[in-house]
Design a protein around this motif. Structure first.
Motif, PDB file in Angstrom:
ATOM      1  N   LEU A  17       0.801   4.706  -2.432  1.00 22.49           N
ATOM      2  CA  LEU A  17       0.232   5.884  -1.913  1.00 22.49           C
ATOM      3  C   LEU A  17       1.517   7.025  -1.899  1.00 22.49           C
ATOM      4  N   SER A  18       2.718   6.444  -1.725  1.00 26.96           N
ATOM      5  CA  SER A  18       3.872   7.595  -2.049  1.00 26.96           C
ATOM      6  C   SER A  18       3.923   8.044  -3.228  1.00 26.96           C
ATOM      7  N   VAL A  20      -3.312   7.744   5.167  1.00 27.37           N
ATOM      8  CA  VAL A  20      -3.448   6.305   4.949  1.00 27.37           C
ATOM      9  C   VAL A  20      -1.861   5.847   5.183  1.00 27.37           C
ATOM     10  N   ILE A  21      -0.923   6.826   4.724  1.00 27.04           N
ATOM     11  CA  ILE A  21       0.535   6.344   4.870  1.00 27.04           C
ATOM     12  C   ILE A  21       0.727   6.249   6.374  1.00 27.04           C
ATOM     13  N   GLN A  33      -5.744  13.008   2.686  1.00 23.82           N
ATOM     14  CA  GLN A  33      -6.112  11.707   2.718  1.00 23.82           C
ATOM     15  C   GLN A  33      -4.696  10.853   2.747  1.00 23.82           C
ATOM     16  N   SER A  34      -3.765  11.100   1.780  1.00 19.87           N
ATOM     17  CA  SER A  34      -2.738  10.278   1.372  1.00 19.87           C
ATOM     18  C   SER A  34      -1.805  10.111   2.779  1.00 19.87           C
ATOM     19  N   ILE A  81       1.361   8.383  -5.221  1.00 17.99           N
ATOM     20  CA  ILE A  81       0.277   9.455  -5.412  1.00 17.99           C
ATOM     21  C   ILE A  81       0.568  10.742  -4.708  1.00 17.99           C
ATOM     22  N   LYS A  82       1.197  10.726  -3.463  1.00 16.93           N
ATOM     23  CA  LYS A  82       1.257  11.860  -2.640  1.00 16.93           C
ATOM     24  C   LYS A  82       2.542  12.749  -3.434  1.00 16.93           C
ATOM     25  N   ASP A  95      -4.290  15.205  -0.852  1.00 16.96           N
ATOM     26  CA  ASP A  95      -2.853  15.114  -0.142  1.00 16.96           C
ATOM     27  C   ASP A  95      -3.020  14.846   1.399  1.00 16.96           C
ATOM     28  N   LEU A  99       0.581  -1.288   0.140  1.00 14.78           N
ATOM     29  CA  LEU A  99       0.078   0.080   0.020  1.00 14.78           C
ATOM     30  C   LEU A  99       0.755   1.325  -0.059  1.00 14.78           C
ATOM     31  N   ARG A 100       1.906   1.244   0.699  1.00 12.74           N
ATOM     32  CA  ARG A 100       2.643   2.474   0.796  1.00 12.74           C
ATOM     33  C   ARG A 100       3.233   2.736  -0.451  1.00 12.74           C
ATOM     34  N   CYS A 155      -0.548   2.972   7.539  1.00 13.61           N
ATOM     35  CA  CYS A 155       0.275   1.738   7.008  1.00 13.61           C
ATOM     36  C   CYS A 155       1.512   1.786   8.068  1.00 13.61           C
TER      37      CYS A 155
END
Length: 269
Positions: free
Chosen positions: A63-64, A99-100, A95-96, A66-67, A93, A59-60, A103
């Protein structure tokens, strides 16, 4: 003693020996069963931790990415943003980051359950760790128009602690305080010397908690407020870190009157 008496005595002694042997055999079987059960439980916990770790890593990475892409757009490199685009990207930004952070918390929790979460102590000046965490938190609090005050002794003895774990615990507490403090509110951080070591207070002037909400603290996926951001993992991890150092965490709160978290860390862990 006649022959009958001797035979009775021998029978009694023999029966005792046989009974003791039977009990010993049963005890060995029970011990072997418990050892097998413990090994199975350890393997189950390890598999679960490995699954959570793998999932968190998987997941990270996206997500990274995306961020990182959102940050490039927010910088205006690809072109000027409209106000509505700016708002949408700010939400993505934020929400990312959430979630990070989740994780990261899941990774730490998996290590805790697998027994891989152990401190690496060294001589630490707690006031330096606290200053660094407060400095790192100021920009976030500034976005919410919140003030952080810091009070530390001029001279602090060094104690045996893991600086990275302490940083994690304090960051969790300050993030929690900021989350529950209203816009324009204040957060007070205070470090004190006590007879057994060091005490750290983190106080917010938020809405506080009811007794029922207080009882939900330090449980995974439970927060002080039913609709609040967060998973409750931060406080679970903080409690684990403090206890691994031989300390305690306590909470004083009242509805509408704010909350104070108190950490104690012994001079010798």
């Amino acid at each position: 003693m006649d022959a009958a008496g001797w035979w009775s005595l021998l029978a009694l002694v023999g029966g005792g020996i046989i009974g003791a042997a039977f009990v010993a055999r049963q005890t060995r079987h029970a011990s072997a069963a418990r050892i097998t059960e413990l090994r199975q439980l350890e393997q189950l916990v390890q598999r679960r931790a490995d699954q959570v770790t793998a999932l968190s890593h998987e997941l990270r990475t996206p997500l990274s990415m995306i961020k990182g892409s959102v940050e490039l757009l927010l910088e205006g490199g690809p072109g000027t943003l409209t106000p509505m685009q700016q708002r949408f990207l700010d939400v993505i930004d934020h929400q990312s980051v959430q979630v990070i952070g989740l994780c990261e918390s899941l990774l730490i929790q998996a290590k805790i359950e697998a027994g891989l979460f152990t401190p690496r102590p060294e001589k630490v000046d707690v006031s330096v760790v606290v200053r660094d965490v407060v400095t790192a938190m100021r920009p976030l609090c500034a976005q919410r128009q919140q003030r952080i005050s810091l009070d530390v002794p001029q001279v602090m003895p060094r104690i045996s602690a893991d600086p990275m774990l302490l940083t994690q615990a304090l960051t969790n507490l300050l993030s929690n305080a900021s989350r529950f403090t209203t816009t324009g509110g204040s957060i007070d951080v205070r470090v004190m010397l006590i007879d057994t070591g060091v005490a750290l207070y983190v106080t917010d002037d938020g809405a506080g908690m009811t007794r029922a909400e207080r009882h939900r603290l330090f449980h995974r996926f439970a927060t002080g407020r039913p609709l609040a951001d967060g998973t409750g993992l931060g406080l679970v991890i903080t409690k684990t870190i403090v206890e691994l150092h031989g300390g305690e965490i306590m909470v004083h709160t009242a509805s509408t009157r704010g909350t104070t978290f108190l950490l104690t860390l012994p001079s010798r862990s």
